[in-house]
Design a protein around this motif. Structure first.
Motif, PDB file in Angstrom:
ATOM      1  N   VAL A 280     -27.933  58.694  69.746  1.00  0.00           N
ATOM      2  CA  VAL A 280     -28.060  60.007  69.114  1.00  0.00           C
ATOM      3  C   VAL A 280     -28.022  59.788  67.602  1.00  0.00           C
ATOM      4  CG1 VAL A 280     -27.104  62.317  68.870  1.00  0.00           C
ATOM      5  CG2 VAL A 280     -26.904  61.107  71.064  1.00  0.00           C
ATOM      6  N   VAL A 281     -29.120  60.167  66.907  1.00  0.00           N
ATOM      7  CA  VAL A 281     -29.220  60.071  65.442  1.00  0.00           C
ATOM      8  C   VAL A 281     -29.169  61.490  64.905  1.00  0.00           C
ATOM      9  CG1 VAL A 281     -30.585  59.295  63.490  1.00  0.00           C
ATOM     10  CG2 VAL A 281     -30.575  57.970  65.625  1.00  0.00           C
ATOM     11  N   ARG A 282     -28.101  61.791  64.148  1.00  0.00           N
ATOM     12  CA  ARG A 282     -27.911  63.151  63.656  1.00  0.00           C
ATOM     13  C   ARG A 282     -27.845  63.148  62.134  1.00  0.00           C
ATOM     14  NH1 ARG A 282     -22.764  67.248  63.904  1.00  0.00           N
ATOM     15  NH2 ARG A 282     -23.730  68.817  62.557  1.00  0.00           N
ATOM     16  N   ASP A 283     -28.583  64.106  61.506  1.00  0.00           N
ATOM     17  CA  ASP A 283     -28.466  64.304  60.071  1.00  0.00           C
ATOM     18  C   ASP A 283     -27.860  65.686  59.820  1.00  0.00           C
ATOM     19  OD1 ASP A 283     -30.480  66.371  60.035  1.00  0.00           O
ATOM     20  OD2 ASP A 283     -32.008  64.802  60.153  1.00  0.00           O
ATOM     21  N   HIS A 284     -27.658  66.016  58.560  1.00  0.00           N
ATOM     22  CA  HIS A 284     -27.112  67.324  58.183  1.00  0.00           C
ATOM     23  C   HIS A 284     -28.113  68.065  57.310  1.00  0.00           C
ATOM     24  CE1 HIS A 284     -23.005  66.701  59.752  1.00  0.00           C
ATOM     25  NE2 HIS A 284     -23.287  65.415  59.544  1.00  0.00           N
ATOM     26  N   GLY A 285     -29.390  67.894  57.646  1.00  0.00           N
ATOM     27  CA  GLY A 285     -30.455  68.523  56.885  1.00  0.00           C
ATOM     28  C   GLY A 285     -30.759  69.927  57.358  1.00  0.00           C
ATOM     29  N   PRO A 286     -32.008  70.403  57.101  1.00  0.00           N
ATOM     30  CA  PRO A 286     -32.365  71.796  57.430  1.00  0.00           C
ATOM     31  C   PRO A 286     -32.516  72.053  58.923  1.00  0.00           C
ATOM     32  CG  PRO A 286     -34.294  70.612  56.635  1.00  0.00           C
ATOM     33  CD  PRO A 286     -33.134  69.679  56.440  1.00  0.00           C
ATOM     34  N   GLY A 287     -32.576  71.001  59.759  1.00  0.00           N
ATOM     35  CA  GLY A 287     -32.764  71.211  61.187  1.00  0.00           C
ATOM     36  C   GLY A 287     -34.224  71.468  61.527  1.00  0.00           C
ATOM     37  N   ILE A 288     -34.467  71.823  62.805  1.00  0.00           N
ATOM     38  CA  ILE A 288     -35.825  72.028  63.319  1.00  0.00           C
ATOM     39  C   ILE A 288     -35.889  73.423  63.926  1.00  0.00           C
ATOM     40  CG2 ILE A 288     -37.601  71.160  64.897  1.00  0.00           C
ATOM     41  CD1 ILE A 288     -36.088  68.475  64.848  1.00  0.00           C
ATOM     42  N   PRO A 289     -36.908  74.229  63.612  1.00  0.00           N
ATOM     43  CA  PRO A 289     -37.029  75.550  64.268  1.00  0.00           C
ATOM     44  C   PRO A 289     -37.030  75.375  65.786  1.00  0.00           C
ATOM     45  CG  PRO A 289     -38.571  75.372  62.431  1.00  0.00           C
ATOM     46  CD  PRO A 289     -37.975  74.013  62.613  1.00  0.00           C
ATOM     47  N   PRO A 290     -36.348  76.264  66.516  1.00  0.00           N
ATOM     48  CA  PRO A 290     -36.254  76.101  67.995  1.00  0.00           C
ATOM     49  C   PRO A 290     -37.597  76.012  68.687  1.00  0.00           C
ATOM     50  CG  PRO A 290     -34.675  77.743  67.207  1.00  0.00           C
ATOM     51  CD  PRO A 290     -35.539  77.401  66.031  1.00  0.00           C
ATOM     52  N   ASP A 291     -38.604  76.755  68.197  1.00  0.00           N
ATOM     53  CA  ASP A 291     -39.898  76.728  68.874  1.00  0.00           C
ATOM     54  C   ASP A 291     -40.708  75.475  68.540  1.00  0.00           C
ATOM     55  OD1 ASP A 291     -40.210  77.418  66.251  1.00  0.00           O
ATOM     56  OD2 ASP A 291     -41.750  78.945  66.588  1.00  0.00           O
ATOM     57  N   GLU A 292     -40.175  74.570  67.675  1.00  0.00           N
ATOM     58  CA  GLU A 292     -40.888  73.344  67.323  1.00  0.00           C
ATOM     59  C   GLU A 292     -40.187  72.095  67.848  1.00  0.00           C
ATOM     60  OE1 GLU A 292     -41.336  73.323  63.128  1.00  0.00           O
ATOM     61  OE2 GLU A 292     -42.441  75.209  63.031  1.00  0.00           O
ATOM     62  N   LEU A 293     -39.097  72.268  68.666  1.00  0.00           N
ATOM     63  CA  LEU A 293     -38.341  71.112  69.141  1.00  0.00           C
ATOM     64  C   LEU A 293     -39.175  70.193  70.023  1.00  0.00           C
ATOM     65  CD1 LEU A 293     -34.910  72.820  69.943  1.00  0.00           C
ATOM     66  CD2 LEU A 293     -35.427  71.248  68.064  1.00  0.00           C
ATOM     67  N   GLU A 294     -40.216  70.732  70.637  1.00  0.00           N
ATOM     68  CA  GLU A 294     -41.062  69.902  71.499  1.00  0.00           C
ATOM     69  C   GLU A 294     -42.376  69.552  70.822  1.00  0.00           C
ATOM     70  OE1 GLU A 294     -41.957  67.577  74.656  1.00  0.00           O
ATOM     71  OE2 GLU A 294     -40.054  68.580  74.238  1.00  0.00           O
TER      72      GLU A 294
ATOM     73  N   ASN B 218     -36.797  59.209  59.309  1.00  0.00           N
ATOM     74  CA  ASN B 218     -36.925  60.663  59.227  1.00  0.00           C
ATOM     75  C   ASN B 218     -35.608  61.296  58.815  1.00  0.00           C
ATOM     76  OD1 ASN B 218     -39.601  60.695  59.892  1.00  0.00           O
ATOM     77  ND2 ASN B 218     -39.281  61.173  62.055  1.00  0.00           N
ATOM     78  N   ALA B 219     -34.489  60.808  59.395  1.00  0.00           N
ATOM     79  CA  ALA B 219     -33.187  61.364  59.040  1.00  0.00           C
ATOM     80  C   ALA B 219     -32.891  61.145  57.560  1.00  0.00           C
ATOM     81  CB  ALA B 219     -32.098  60.734  59.906  1.00  0.00           C
ATOM     82  N   ILE B 220     -33.217  59.944  57.011  1.00  0.00           N
ATOM     83  CA  ILE B 220     -32.990  59.657  55.581  1.00  0.00           C
ATOM     84  C   ILE B 220     -33.873  60.563  54.724  1.00  0.00           C
ATOM     85  CG2 ILE B 220     -33.288  57.891  53.800  1.00  0.00           C
ATOM     86  CD1 ILE B 220     -32.535  55.821  55.931  1.00  0.00           C
ATOM     87  N   ARG B 221     -35.092  60.833  55.187  1.00  0.00           N
ATOM     88  CA  ARG B 221     -36.035  61.633  54.409  1.00  0.00           C
ATOM     89  C   ARG B 221     -35.560  63.087  54.284  1.00  0.00           C
ATOM     90  NH1 ARG B 221     -40.219  60.812  57.313  1.00  0.00           N
ATOM     91  NH2 ARG B 221     -40.931  58.998  56.138  1.00  0.00           N
ATOM     92  N   TYR B 222     -34.988  63.658  55.389  1.00  0.00           N
ATOM     93  CA  TYR B 222     -34.668  65.092  55.395  1.00  0.00           C
ATOM     94  C   TYR B 222     -33.203  65.383  55.114  1.00  0.00           C
ATOM     95  CZ  TYR B 222     -39.234  65.284  57.629  1.00  0.00           C
ATOM     96  OH  TYR B 222     -40.552  65.151  57.909  1.00  0.00           O
ATOM     97  N   ALA B 223     -32.326  64.400  55.125  1.00  0.00           N
ATOM     98  CA  ALA B 223     -30.901  64.650  54.898  1.00  0.00           C
ATOM     99  C   ALA B 223     -30.659  64.989  53.433  1.00  0.00           C
ATOM    100  CB  ALA B 223     -30.076  63.440  55.300  1.00  0.00           C
ATOM    101  N   PRO B 224     -29.793  65.954  53.132  1.00  0.00           N
ATOM    102  CA  PRO B 224     -29.489  66.285  51.726  1.00  0.00           C
ATOM    103  C   PRO B 224     -28.791  65.094  51.056  1.00  0.00           C
ATOM    104  CG  PRO B 224     -28.752  68.007  53.231  1.00  0.00           C
ATOM    105  CD  PRO B 224     -29.116  66.841  54.071  1.00  0.00           C
ATOM    106  N   GLU B 225     -29.012  64.971  49.769  1.00  0.00           N
ATOM    107  CA  GLU B 225     -28.379  63.875  49.034  1.00  0.00           C
ATOM    108  C   GLU B 225     -26.852  64.022  49.078  1.00  0.00           C
ATOM    109  OE1 GLU B 225     -29.796  63.340  45.103  1.00  0.00           O
ATOM    110  OE2 GLU B 225     -31.894  63.023  45.684  1.00  0.00           O
TER     111      GLU B 225
END
Length: 844
Positions: A755-769, A728-735
């Motif tokens: 902890v797996v962190r990317d630098h993509g668009p992130g997740i809306p706060p109301d969708e974290l769960e 998922n991180a590879i899919r959403y991270a910017p090139e």
């Protein structure tokens, strides 16, 4: 000598003998007076020490009750308020704190602070936002619930950081942790008002010769009455209480230097639960003044006695020749000495009470110094006035009746009266009056004494008020309550108990359980007998049949109470009706069983339908691959079969995901746990996906931990979780960006966190769960770049089966961070772990 024989005098009687006798009598009188003065000085000092000890007990009880109230308030708030709620709604928390503080003048404020001392909410809004240093606001340790701090300069928490110049206000913080120990724990802070204690001590003592103070066990002065010059916050560690008595003695009294260095009579006591002590001091000048007053009386009496002895010697010296004259003078002297001794004895025996004499009309002719001590007025203000004139108007007729003829004559009379002292306060006296008759039987006046019973009457009124308050609480309580004596007879029951039993109070009071409910209620009597022999609480369930035939399930709780000597006095108990609770338990179990059956049916259906779909999908994918190869140079056919193959692959991934979900929800899937190094599992997945990441110019960074990170895991399933999250991180991270995989130990117990962190668009706060729900994708992947929506659902189920957890968050600076946590390794040996299978039913 012949002359003495003719006069009938003994041969030893001479002027020298009379002189020696007079000197001996004078020496004896002086010795008796000196001994009595020494005794009286010790008695006065002992009396003042006893008074100081009694006041110290009163002040200590006041402090104990005050701190008990604060402890109860903080404990109630700590149970009612949660850290998350306080952080989410500081204004609501402040309102709750303000409501809790009402009616507590000993508190400046109630506040909620974090571990850094920052005030989040407070009953005083001026405190919100202030930050108090840790040295001024000590936090309780991991093994303690609360902690009492030292004196802090400033009126409240808002002034603690930078107290106003010249301020004389201060407070004492009492800090209590909310919830279990944690790095982000919140704390309740009660700012105690030292001025409240000082004012309470002033009212309790009501005596300018006495002083009181509240000190910490380290010697810091926290509060004191105004006649103590030592400033609050100063150290009194060199005081004799700290150097001579602590820690061997927690209460006592002595004579020595006080807090200000002057000679005082000191009584001290330490508090029951807090490292505090109270000190009551009495100025030694008070003892000296009383001693001088009594010494004046005795010196006068001694002077009279010495004069009488001198007169006797002079008379004997001059009247030695006349035997009859000597006998008459000696008899007269004996009569006067006996009268003086009788008066002196009466004065000494009654000096602790107010004594007075009146004429036949009841006008006061004499009153002792006790009048001044009680009323604050001089003795001369009472001389010549009727006793009734000194009392309040409502009781004057009854006082006048004491000095009138009674049905049986002028007999002794006793009456309780009220007078007003110089400060305007009412004082209650018990007055006893007796008539003084002359030789002819006529009334020559009245003699009496009065005892100040103001404090006793006040204590009695307070006790009656407290008993009435307790009775009111008992009556309004919705819980059925009862009180029995040690014989098992009911002494008190409230309305809730009577309503539950369907009985009246007259039919219950004075009877025991067997008389009321029959011999089949032996459980109650047996529990009562067992409770009277132990201090443990008794709790048991009982099936109660009401008079109307209705049966109720109840829980009975009993504790015993004791007499002043520690012997059992009776039993206090409560009855809770749990019938509805038992019914709710039964319905809950039935609903849970139905839900589990439905869940199993759903999982089995998904597993079956997924298996049925895989066979045709394999055929579709196989023929599409064959068609692609046979299409050759025909672009249209090649594109058509390629689309069919891509669609089939997507359907196959969806079916495989459904199969994984069904396996985790049914008893088909199991975990074979083994002790593995989590870092090795991560490295294997990273090597597998690094080529895909390289295709998008992504860098995967995996910092190496200092040591291995062992955990009990199913290696295949754990790598499946890591693979889904990293994919998922590879899919959403910017090139051209980077992906960080951090492996670390979360605590000293061995909990592992990834902890797996990317630098993509992130997740809306109301969708974290919600992204962990089946078939749910983030709204930011609406362009079709997402997968089936089952990957994170499968990850959460696998982590639950491991006893761990997975959650999502937005990282500071942008991008999403997925946190994976594994519990500490088991203490079982590796061989036993390899044989243990944890079915996912355990975690669902």
């Amino acid at each position: 000598m012949p002359h003495r024989q003719r006069s009938g005098l003994p041969g030893w009687l001479s002027r020298r003998a009379i002189a020696w006798t007079g000197a001996t009598l004078a020496g004896a009188v002086l010795a008796v007076v000196a001994a009595f003065l020494g005794y009286e000085h010790r008695e006065i000092q002992h009396h003042e020490l006893q008074s100081s000890e009694m006041l110290a007990r009163v002040i200590e009880d006041h402090a104990n009750r005050t701190f008990d109230t604060v402890d109860l308030t903080l404990a109630t708030l700590a149970e009612a308020m949660t850290p998350d709620a306080a952080r989410a709604d500081p204004a609501g928390a402040g309102l709750a704190l303000a409501q809790a503080q009402r009616g507590m003048p000993f508190l400046r404020s109630l506040s909620m602070v974090n571990a850094a001392g920052h005030v989040l909410a407070s009953s005083d809004t001026r405190n919100v936002g202030a930050t108090v240093a840790a040295r001024k606001l000590p936090l309780p340790g991991e093994t303690a619930v609360d902690r009492l701090g030292s004196l802090v300069l400033g009126r409240d928490l808002a002034d603690a950081a930078a107290p106003p110049v010249g301020t004389s206000h201060s407070f004492v913080p009492l800090v209590r942790r909310v919830g279990p120990p944690a790095a982000d724990a919140l704390y309740l802070v009660a700012a105690l008002n030292p001025d409240f204690f000082a004012n309470a001590y002033e009212l309790t003592l009501a005596d300018r010769d006495r002083a009181a103070a509240l000190l910490g066990i380290d010697g810091t002065l926290l509060a004191a009455t105004g006649n103590i010059q030592l400033a609050p916050g100063s150290s009194a560690a060199r005081h004799a209480f700290f150097t001579r008595f602590l820690p061997a003695r927690e209460s006592g009294s002595y004579v020595g230097p006080g807090l200000d260095g002057a000679l005082v009579l000191t009584a001290f006591r330490t508090l029951r639960k807090r490292a505090l002590a109270v000190i009551v001091e009495c100025d030694h000048a008070r003892v000296d003044a009383e001693f001088r007053r009594i010494a004046g009386w005795l010196v006068g009496a001694c002077t009279i006695a010495l004069l009488l002895i001198g007169v006797m010697v002079a008379l004997g010296w001059r009247s030695l020749g006349s035997h009859a004259a000597v006998q008459l003078a000696l008899q007269a002297t004996r009569d006067r000495v006996a009268t003086s001794e009788r008066d002196l004895r009466t004065l000494v025996e009654s000096v602790q009470e107010m004594i007075f004499r009146t004429d036949p009309e009841g006008r006061i002719t004499f009153v002792n110094a006790r009048w001044t001590q009680i009323t604050g007025r001089l003795e001369s203000s009472a001389i010549g006035r009727r006793l009734s004139e000194l009392c309040v108007p409502a009781g004057q007729p009854e006082v006048d009746a004491l000095f009138g003829p009674q049905p049986g004559g002028y007999g002794p009379g006793t009456l309780t009266v009220q007078i007003v002292d110089a400060r305007g306060a009412a004082r209650t006296l018990e007055v006893s009056v007796a008539a003084v008759h002359g030789r002819d039987g006529a009334v020559q006046g009245f003699a009496g004494f009065a005892i100040d019973v103001t404090e006793r009457q006040r204590a009695r009124a307070e006790l009656e008020s407290q008993l009435a308050f307790t009775a009111g609480l008992l009556e309004v309580s919705p819980t059925p309550l009862f009180v029995k004596d040690r014989e098992g007879r009911f002494m008190t029951v409230n309305h809730a108990w009577l309503d539950l039993m369907g009985l009246s109070a007259d039919a219950v009071i004075g009877r025991d359980s067997i008389e009321l409910f029959g011999a089949d209620i032996q459980t109650h009597a047996q529990s009562d007998r067992a409770l009277l022999t132990t201090e443990q609480r008794v709790r048991y369930e009982n099936r109660l049949t009401r008079p109307d035939g209705e049966e109720r399930d109840t829980v009975v709780t009993k504790v015993r109470f004791t007499q002043a000597d520690g012997r059992p006095a009776g039993i206090v108990g409560s009855i809770i009706d749990v019938t509805e609770f038992r019914e709710a338990e039964r319905h809950t179990r039935e609903a849970q069983a139905a839900a589990e059956r439905a869940n199993r049916a759903k999982s089995e259906f998904i597993a079956n339908i997924s298996h049925e779909l895989r066979t045709p999908l394999q055929a579709i994918i196989g023929f599409s691959e064959l068609g692609t190869e046979l299409a050759g140079a025909q672009p249209e056919l090649h594109e058509m079969f390629g689309d069919i193959q891509d669609g089939g692959q997507r359907m196959l991934r969806l079916v495989n995901g459904l199969l994984d979900v069904s396996k985790m929800d049914s008893s088909v899937g199991s975990l074979a746990l083994q002790r593995r190094d989590v870092v090795e599992l991560v490295d294997a997945v990273v090597r597998e996906l690094r080529p895909i990441a390289a295709g998008r110019a992504l860098a995967i960074e995996v910092p190496r931990p200092v040591a291995e990170l062992p955990a009990d895991v199913d290696a295949f399933r754990m790598q499946q979780v890591i693979r889904n999250v990293l994919a998922n991180a590879i899919r959403y991270a910017p090139e051209g960006s980077r992906i960080e995989v951090d492996c670390r130990a979360a605590d000293a117990l061995g909990t592992v966190e990834l902890v797996v962190r990317d630098h993509g668009p992130g997740i809306p706060p109301d969708e974290l769960e919600t992204i962990f729900d089946a078939f749910v994708q983030s709204s930011r992947t609406s362009d079709g770049s997402g997968g089936t929506g089952l990957g994170l659902t499968i990850c959460r189920k696998i982590m639950s089966a491991h006893g761990g957890r997975i959650s999502a968050a937005n990282a500071p600076g942008g991008g999403a961070a997925i946190h994976i946590t594994l519990p500490p390794p088991s203490t079982l040996p590796p061989a036993a772990l390899a044989e243990r299978a944890l079915f996912s039913e355990t975690c669902c």
